[in-house]
Enzyme design. Sequence first.
Site, PDB file in Angstrom:
ATOM      1  N   TRP A  63       0.840  -1.203   0.000  1.00 25.93           N
ATOM      2  CA  TRP A  63       0.000   0.000   0.000  1.00 25.93           C
ATOM      3  C   TRP A  63       0.866   1.240   0.000  1.00 25.93           C
ATOM      4  O   TRP A  63       2.067   1.189   0.276  1.00 25.93           O
ATOM      5  CB  TRP A  63      -1.052  -0.008   1.114  1.00 25.93           C
ATOM      6  CG  TRP A  63      -0.558  -0.177   2.542  1.00 25.93           C
ATOM      7  CD1 TRP A  63       0.628  -0.697   2.960  1.00 25.93           C
ATOM      8  CD2 TRP A  63      -1.282   0.157   3.736  1.00 25.93           C
ATOM      9  NE1 TRP A  63       0.696  -0.712   4.314  1.00 25.93           N
ATOM     10  CE2 TRP A  63      -0.454  -0.193   4.829  1.00 25.93           C
ATOM     11  CE3 TRP A  63      -2.533   0.701   3.993  1.00 25.93           C
ATOM     12  CZ2 TRP A  63      -0.842  -0.002   6.156  1.00 25.93           C
ATOM     13  CZ3 TRP A  63      -2.922   0.885   5.310  1.00 25.93           C
ATOM     14  CH2 TRP A  63      -2.088   0.543   6.378  1.00 25.93           C
ATOM     15  N   HIS A  81     -15.227  25.930  -5.654  1.00 29.63           N
ATOM     16  CA  HIS A  81     -13.855  26.220  -6.096  1.00 29.63           C
ATOM     17  C   HIS A  81     -13.689  27.704  -6.395  1.00 29.63           C
ATOM     18  O   HIS A  81     -12.603  28.252  -6.297  1.00 29.63           O
ATOM     19  CB  HIS A  81     -13.570  25.380  -7.340  1.00 29.63           C
ATOM     20  CG  HIS A  81     -12.242  25.620  -7.987  1.00 29.63           C
ATOM     21  ND1 HIS A  81     -11.065  25.742  -7.290  1.00 29.63           N
ATOM     22  CD2 HIS A  81     -11.907  25.753  -9.312  1.00 29.63           C
ATOM     23  CE1 HIS A  81     -10.070  25.934  -8.147  1.00 29.63           C
ATOM     24  NE2 HIS A  81     -10.557  25.957  -9.363  1.00 29.63           N
ATOM     25  N   HIS A 209     -15.112  29.248 -15.112  1.00 24.97           N
ATOM     26  CA  HIS A 209     -15.134  29.215 -13.654  1.00 24.97           C
ATOM     27  C   HIS A 209     -16.151  30.224 -13.109  1.00 24.97           C
ATOM     28  O   HIS A 209     -17.012  29.882 -12.295  1.00 24.97           O
ATOM     29  CB  HIS A 209     -13.743  29.521 -13.091  1.00 24.97           C
ATOM     30  CG  HIS A 209     -12.750  28.410 -13.303  1.00 24.97           C
ATOM     31  ND1 HIS A 209     -12.085  28.221 -14.497  1.00 24.97           N
ATOM     32  CD2 HIS A 209     -12.329  27.423 -12.475  1.00 24.97           C
ATOM     33  CE1 HIS A 209     -11.278  27.168 -14.385  1.00 24.97           C
ATOM     34  NE2 HIS A 209     -11.411  26.660 -13.180  1.00 24.97           N
TER      35      HIS A 209
HETATM   36 MN    MN Z   1      -9.789  22.600 -11.490  1.00 20.49          MN
END
Ligand code: MN
Length: 258
Positions: A63, A81, A209
Site C-alpha cells: 500500500w 472552487h 469558472h
Molecule cells: Mn480545477
Amino acid sequence: MTNETLINLASEMASGTIRVVDLTVPLNEDTPIIGLPPEFAQSSAFKLEQISQFDDKGPAWYWNIISCGEHTGTHFDAPGHWITGKDYSDGCTDTIPPQKLVAPANVIDVSKESAEDPDFLLTSAKLLEWESEHGKIEPGTWILMRTDWSKRSVEDFLNYAEDGPHTPGPSVECMEFLTQERDVIGFGVETVGTDAGQAFAFEPAFPAHTLMHGNNKFGLASLTNLDQLPPKGAIIVTAPLKIVNGSGSPLRVIALTS
Ligand code: MN
C-alpha cells in the site's frame, strides 16, 4: 414500478452493446498540473509514497500514501472552487447531491479548429450549429469540448509562452449561453483547466469558472478519449472524492455509450 430498464442496461453492458469508456488520464508524478503566475500559491503534483510492499514493513501487503492538489489530472471542479460559487450550501465535494453525479453528455468536436488555432474559443454559434445537427442541448446535461488536447505531449499540452498559456476553451458568451439559455450541469474539457489559456484577459476573466460555478454548475478538466464518444447519447459518471468542504478532486470519469 419495474426495474426493466436496469435489467436491460445490465444485459446490454454484458453483451457489449453498451460500452464502458474511461475518460480518465493516468495519475502519477508526471501528470501535468496547472501553473499559476508566481505571485500566487501553487498546487502540488501527484505523489505516491510506499508504506510497504511484501517486506519487513508489511510482509503480506502492498500500500501507498498518496498526495496531490485537489485539481490534479482528470479532476472535478465543484462550485465552491470559485468565489462566485462559494456560498452554495450544496457546492462542495461532500454536499453535491449524488443524483447530479450521473448525467448525459453532449460532445462538441472542435478538434480541427483547435489544431489550427491553440487559442480557439467555443462560441454559442458553434453550439447552435451542433444543435441543428444533433438536437437541442437538454437541461442537466454536460457539454464536453473535444479538442484532442489529451493526445499532445506534456509540453504542447500546457503550451506555455511568455504571455501565458495558449490552450482552447470557451468564450464568455458561450458560458452565458450554456448557463442562462441551456441550464447545463457542467462543462468538461481535455485541457488542464476548464478555461482557455488566455482567459485571464477576458471580461469577465475565467468565464467557465466565473459563470459555471456562479450558477452552481460543475467543471471537468484533463479528460481523454472524448473521440470515442458519440456527439449525443453517452451517460457519464463523475463522482469526486467525498472530501469534506473540498473544492474538487481527482476522479475516474466513466462513460456508458452505445
Ligand atoms: Mn480545477
